[in-house]
Scaffold this motif. Sequence first.
Motif, PDB file in Angstrom:
ATOM      1  N   PRO A  80      -9.505  -9.741   4.431  1.00 62.87           N
ATOM      2  CA  PRO A  80      -9.370 -10.032   2.999  1.00 62.87           C
ATOM      3  C   PRO A  80      -9.156 -11.530   2.787  1.00 62.87           C
ATOM      4  N   THR A  81      -9.567 -12.004   1.611  1.00 57.68           N
ATOM      5  CA  THR A  81      -9.540 -13.444   1.364  1.00 57.68           C
ATOM      6  C   THR A  81      -8.275 -13.890   0.638  1.00 57.68           C
ATOM      7  N   ARG A  82      -7.505 -12.939   0.130  1.00 63.84           N
ATOM      8  CA  ARG A  82      -6.323 -13.307  -0.653  1.00 63.84           C
ATOM      9  C   ARG A  82      -5.333 -12.140  -0.645  1.00 63.84           C
ATOM     10  N   THR A  83      -4.174 -12.411  -1.232  1.00 61.27           N
ATOM     11  CA  THR A  83      -3.182 -11.349  -1.389  1.00 61.27           C
ATOM     12  C   THR A  83      -3.726 -10.325  -2.381  1.00 61.27           C
ATOM     13  N   MET A  84      -3.624  -9.067  -2.036  1.00 62.88           N
ATOM     14  CA  MET A  84      -4.104  -8.001  -2.931  1.00 62.88           C
ATOM     15  C   MET A  84      -2.898  -7.227  -3.491  1.00 62.88           C
ATOM     16  N   THR A  85      -3.082  -6.689  -4.674  1.00 68.98           N
ATOM     17  CA  THR A  85      -2.042  -5.828  -5.258  1.00 68.98           C
ATOM     18  C   THR A  85      -2.490  -4.368  -5.113  1.00 68.98           C
ATOM     19  N   GLU A  86      -1.666  -3.455  -5.589  1.00 73.48           N
ATOM     20  CA  GLU A  86      -2.030  -2.040  -5.463  1.00 73.48           C
ATOM     21  C   GLU A  86      -3.366  -1.752  -6.158  1.00 73.48           C
ATOM     22  N   ASP A  87      -3.591  -2.405  -7.301  1.00 76.63           N
ATOM     23  CA  ASP A  87      -4.860  -2.185  -8.014  1.00 76.63           C
ATOM     24  C   ASP A  87      -6.071  -2.629  -7.199  1.00 76.63           C
ATOM     25  N   ASP A  88      -5.814  -3.534  -6.250  1.00 77.36           N
ATOM     26  CA  ASP A  88      -6.917  -4.104  -5.453  1.00 77.36           C
ATOM     27  C   ASP A  88      -7.046  -3.414  -4.099  1.00 77.36           C
ATOM     28  N   LYS A  89      -6.427  -2.256  -3.934  1.00 76.02           N
ATOM     29  CA  LYS A  89      -6.349  -1.735  -2.555  1.00 76.02           C
ATOM     30  C   LYS A  89      -7.711  -1.407  -1.932  1.00 76.02           C
ATOM     31  N   ASP A  90      -8.718  -1.173  -2.760  1.00 78.01           N
ATOM     32  CA  ASP A  90     -10.054  -0.951  -2.190  1.00 78.01           C
ATOM     33  C   ASP A  90     -10.606  -2.212  -1.531  1.00 78.01           C
ATOM     34  N   TYR A  91      -9.989  -3.329  -1.837  1.00 75.98           N
ATOM     35  CA  TYR A  91     -10.453  -4.619  -1.316  1.00 75.98           C
ATOM     36  C   TYR A  91      -9.627  -5.064  -0.104  1.00 75.98           C
ATOM     37  N   ALA A  92      -8.570  -4.326   0.199  1.00 79.85           N
ATOM     38  CA  ALA A  92      -7.718  -4.667   1.343  1.00 79.85           C
ATOM     39  C   ALA A  92      -8.372  -4.108   2.604  1.00 79.85           C
ATOM     40  N   LEU A  93      -9.282  -4.898   3.179  1.00 78.12           N
ATOM     41  CA  LEU A  93     -10.124  -4.405   4.260  1.00 78.12           C
ATOM     42  C   LEU A  93     -10.177  -5.363   5.435  1.00 78.12           C
ATOM     43  N   ALA A  94     -10.065  -4.826   6.638  1.00 75.57           N
ATOM     44  CA  ALA A  94     -10.393  -5.599   7.841  1.00 75.57           C
ATOM     45  C   ALA A  94     -11.282  -4.695   8.695  1.00 75.57           C
TER      46      ALA A  94
END
Length: 501
Positions: free
Chosen positions: A202-216
């Motif tokens: 991921p490129t930045r800190t994610m919040t709960e709303d962004d959890k689909d973007y919290a990927l490695a």
Amino acid sequence: MIKSGKEYVESLRALSPVVYAFGERIKSVADYPLFAPHVNAAAMTYELANHPEFEDILRAKSHLTGDVINRFTHVHQSVDDLVKKVRMMRLLGQKTGTCFQRCVGLDALNGIYLTSYDIDKKYQTEYHQRFKKYLKFVQEKDLMLAGAMSDPKGDRSLRPSEQEDKDLYLRVVEKKKEGIIVRGAKAHITGTVNSHEIICMPTRTMTEDDKDYALALAVPIDAQGVTLIFGRQTNDTRRLDGELDAGNAKYGIVGGEALIVFDDVFVPWERVFMCGEYDFTTELVETFAGYHRSNYGGCKVGISDVVIGAAALVAESNGVEKAHHIRDNLTEMILLAETCWSCSLACSYEGYKTPSGAYTINPLLANVVKLNITRLNYEWMRLAQDIAGGIIITLPSEKDYRDKDVGRYVEKYFKGKEGFSTEERIRLYRLIENLAVGAGLPEAMHGAGSPAAQKIMIGRRGNIEEKKKLARVVSGIKEDIYFQKIVGMKEKEYFAQILRA
Ligand code: SF4
């Protein structure tokens, strides 16, 4: 296994990534002339590991298998490993005079190793075990990974989930029993077209709303649905005009970046190392960025060694090497570069063991390294321009130099001091042009994150509260217990005594 440079180039021929550059689909990355310098620079990370004089720096012992591996696939197990890593960066900068690209993947391996361990500890997931298996595979095959962090980001005032186009950050669009489907893109990714694999963070800190973007995750470079679009660089097509005009025809100019498009790419679970754990995105971003920022006092200083050498040689070829201002400029360049080198060494020597067992750098000092590079690199390149003179942007082309009618004029009127041929002088001037005028400058500014990102980290890690405490004690606002021990009484009594005396 430890591949040679040649074996690495050969290994690229076995892959079939979808790559576009200059409006055409590239059939073979290894055989496309515009990519050749990037391939050669990356090949150096393989080649030097096969020469006894560099083995200590370029090789390491895998903590997973005990096998001897290329250091570019190693997870640091000691402070000595961290120091050797930056020594390796400086060495490769010296040998190539450019970005050799492979460090981003190395730093991604280390960043994900630490973070996946911490995720598992909190959530009893199995990311770390999966990741260790993947790491073993990378080490055994001696693979080059494109470390992919930056997303296109769209409107930067909005979070990933708030963007109108939801694909502007890489995201998971479907979870299946066997794996996940991802869509989106990663932008400006170094060394991608000539890598074997892509490893995403991921490129930045994610919040709960962004959890689909919290990927490695990791995918092969030729995974179905992955498209690579190569970026343009200053003077890139000069490579097709012969050897001289490019300035560094063998190794090119910066890393060769690409836009990576993920068009519904399937990633099996064994290659997924974070999926939804948004509360670990900060850790991964900061850990990766710290590792990568620590490198810049290595690779860029290695390149500075080349440009300082070139500047000294052009001064000699002009017969001005003893002039005070030339000597002063060269000394200043060395001072600036060695300051950055000291920072890289310091953040490595100040490294420490993490709960995963792997070692990481001192994050405050790593950000100091990179912020210094965003400034001092410009300064030493400015001094190189000063020494070389305006000729670096006014020289005739190689075609004119080789021309049967006017070539003799170029030969005659660009001759310098005895002992240097005109061609040697052209080579040196073009090298300085490549290094001090080209794409390397903004790369030093924005690679591994822009200056503002380093300032945020320095501000966070600088511990101003602790410094306030120190100021309170030294100024006498707070009690100084050590001073009281020295003078054998309370401060107030001590100063009252002085007044009475
Ligand atoms: Fe490696 Fe330096 Fe290039 Fe980053 S900029 S990939 S650290 S050579």
